[in-house]
Design a protein around this motif. Structure first.
Motif, mmCIF file in Angstrom:
data_model
loop_
_atom_site.group_PDB
_atom_site.id
_atom_site.type_symbol
_atom_site.label_atom_id
_atom_site.label_comp_id
_atom_site.label_asym_id
_atom_site.label_seq_id
_atom_site.Cartn_x
_atom_site.Cartn_y
_atom_site.Cartn_z
ATOM 1 N N ASP A 1 -3.036 6.094 -0.188
ATOM 2 C CA ASP A 1 -4.402 5.617 -0.404
ATOM 3 C C ASP A 1 -4.492 4.575 -1.518
ATOM 4 O OD1 ASP A 1 -5.484 7.292 1.550
ATOM 5 O OD2 ASP A 1 -5.610 8.976 0.151
ATOM 6 N N LEU B 1 -11.134 1.217 -9.069
ATOM 7 C CA LEU B 1 -10.534 -0.105 -9.157
ATOM 8 C C LEU B 1 -10.019 -0.351 -10.571
ATOM 9 C CD1 LEU B 1 -13.436 -2.034 -7.380
ATOM 10 C CD2 LEU B 1 -11.432 -0.990 -6.301
ATOM 11 N N LYS C 1 0.839 -1.191 0.000
ATOM 12 C CA LYS C 1 0.000 0.000 0.000
ATOM 13 C C LYS C 1 0.877 1.245 0.000
ATOM 14 C CE LYS C 1 -4.160 1.918 2.113
ATOM 15 N NZ LYS C 1 -5.195 1.757 3.170
ATOM 16 N N GLN D 1 -19.383 5.819 -3.250
ATOM 17 C CA GLN D 1 -18.363 6.256 -2.308
ATOM 18 C C GLN D 1 -18.164 7.760 -2.349
ATOM 19 O OE1 GLN D 1 -16.390 4.126 -0.112
ATOM 20 N NE2 GLN D 1 -18.179 2.880 -0.647
ATOM 21 N N ARG E 1 -16.839 3.071 -7.972
ATOM 22 C CA ARG E 1 -17.917 2.961 -6.982
ATOM 23 C C ARG E 1 -18.448 4.365 -6.702
ATOM 24 N NH1 ARG E 1 -16.046 -0.188 -1.898
ATOM 25 N NH2 ARG E 1 -18.315 -0.289 -1.586
ATOM 26 N N ASP F 1 -6.232 -0.337 -6.324
ATOM 27 C CA ASP F 1 -7.439 0.053 -5.587
ATOM 28 C C ASP F 1 -7.150 1.378 -4.885
ATOM 29 O OD1 ASP F 1 -9.503 0.433 -3.772
ATOM 30 O OD2 ASP F 1 -9.609 -1.679 -3.194
ATOM 31 N N LYS G 1 -8.576 4.201 -2.614
ATOM 32 C CA LYS G 1 -9.590 4.582 -1.634
ATOM 33 C C LYS G 1 -10.839 3.697 -1.705
ATOM 34 C CE LYS G 1 -8.378 9.447 -0.980
ATOM 35 N NZ LYS G 1 -8.870 10.843 -0.984
ATOM 36 N N ASP G 2 -10.688 2.489 -2.185
ATOM 37 C CA ASP G 2 -11.791 1.537 -2.259
ATOM 38 C C ASP G 2 -12.942 2.036 -3.147
ATOM 39 O OD1 ASP G 2 -12.797 -0.982 -1.652
ATOM 40 O OD2 ASP G 2 -14.013 -0.232 0.006
ATOM 41 N N LYS G 3 -12.595 2.926 -4.123
ATOM 42 C CA LYS G 3 -13.653 3.404 -5.012
ATOM 43 C C LYS G 3 -13.246 3.390 -6.480
ATOM 44 C CE LYS G 3 -12.619 8.335 -4.200
ATOM 45 N NZ LYS G 3 -13.211 9.615 -3.747
ATOM 46 N N LYS H 1 -22.152 0.994 -8.628
ATOM 47 C CA LYS H 1 -20.848 0.816 -9.258
ATOM 48 C C LYS H 1 -21.022 0.625 -10.760
ATOM 49 C CE LYS H 1 -18.694 -3.151 -8.823
ATOM 50 N NZ LYS H 1 -17.912 -4.271 -8.213
#
Length: 298
Positions: A89, A158, A86, A191, A188, A152, A154-156, A202
């Motif tokens: 972010d 991808l 990682k 988000q 996403r 990935d 900020k998990d939004k 999404k």
């Protein structure tokens, strides 16, 4: 009628951890399938044709027997280096992999009709002129290299990318190696944007290629054998390569009211370099009248 099948399956897996962000997976699998089938009709078996009218046209066949044996051995070995790290972010995941495939297949068939002596239902008790036997064997080997990257943010946002380089004994010698790839991404929206009643929203898209391998014998010259004489039938093709399917995909995923899911996908695929067994002018091709080639799209 006899039908016996034996199957052996084995698998080995291991993992070597180098650091908290790098490890190596090792696996080997094997499978052996052996099948034997056979059919025997006794010497006093009747058939409903060829006999005199007083026997309702029925007559003795004098029996028959056939035996078939099939065996397939498959061994696959794979090494995969897994990387994960990682950066702020941004989460990154990567794989570098090597896969070796080895498959062996063999088949033997024998049979005949008209037993000489009753009660001895064996091939060596068959009238010699009525016996036949055949065998077949092939070996397939392939090496595959993979490179996969996943991002990935900020998990939004991808992203996933893959590159694959395949070499197979099924491809012609002049087209032995072929490459494929895949790119995909997703956003996403939920988000960033809060929508009343929408738990997850999404959108996604993907584009990639995949290959279809030709048959074992298609690249080789093939001859028909009869009465001890070999006749040309299938002309070889050293440039025979896999068909390639290219697919484009768009989709949307929605979860709403904490109990419903909706998924919609649009996909379009095109297959190029399809396999076609084309007719040839025999006297212009050393007696061969057909050849497998790559032709056409669908």
């Amino acid at each position: 009628v006899k039908n016996n099948t034996r199957r052996w399956i084995g698998n080995f897996t291991g993992n070597i951890k180098f650091t908290n962000w790098a490890n190596l997976d090792l696996s080997h699998s094997m499978e052996v399938i052996n099948q034997r089938t056979g059919t025997t009709n006794p010497i006093d078996t009747w058939q409903r044709s060829g006999g005199p009218i007083e026997n309702n046209f029925m007559t003795y066949t004098n029996g028959s027997t056939s035996s078939n044996s099939y065996e397939t051995k498959t061994n696959n070995t794979q090494l995969t280096l897994n990387l994960e790290q990682k950066f702020g972010d941004l989460m990154t995941r990567a794989k570098l992999s090597y896969l070796y495939e080895n498959r062996h297949y063999e088949q033997t068939t024998a049979g005949g009709s008209q037993f000489v002596i009753a009660g001895m239902e064996e091939l060596n008790n068959i009238v010699q002129a009525n016996t036949s036997a055949s065998s077949y064997q092939d070996d397939e080997r392939a090496q595959n290299y993979f490179a996969i990257l996943g991002l990935d943010w900020k998990d939004k946002l991808l992203f996933d990318g893959m590159y694959r380089y395949d070499g197979s004994s099924l491809f012609g010698p002049d087209a032995r190696w072929n490459s494929y790839y895949r790119l995909s991404g997703a956003y996403r929206i939920s988000q960033d944007v809060e929508i009343n009643g929408i738990d997850e929203l999404k959108v996604r898209a993907a584009y990639g290629t995949a290959g279809i391998r030709p048959g074992f014998s298609w690249q080789y010259e093939a001859y028909s054998l009869g009465s001890g004489i070999a006749s040309p039938s299938q002309k070889g093709n050293t440039f025979l390569k896999p068909s390639t399917t290219t697919e484009t995909e768009f989709g949307i995923n929605v979860e709403f009211l904490k109990k419903f899911n909706l998924e919609a996908t649009y996909a379009m695929s095109v297959t190029d370099d399809q396999f076609l067994n084309t007719p040839l002018i025999a006297f212009l091709n050393d007696g061969f009248n057909r050849q497998w080639v790559n032709a056409g799209s669908i």
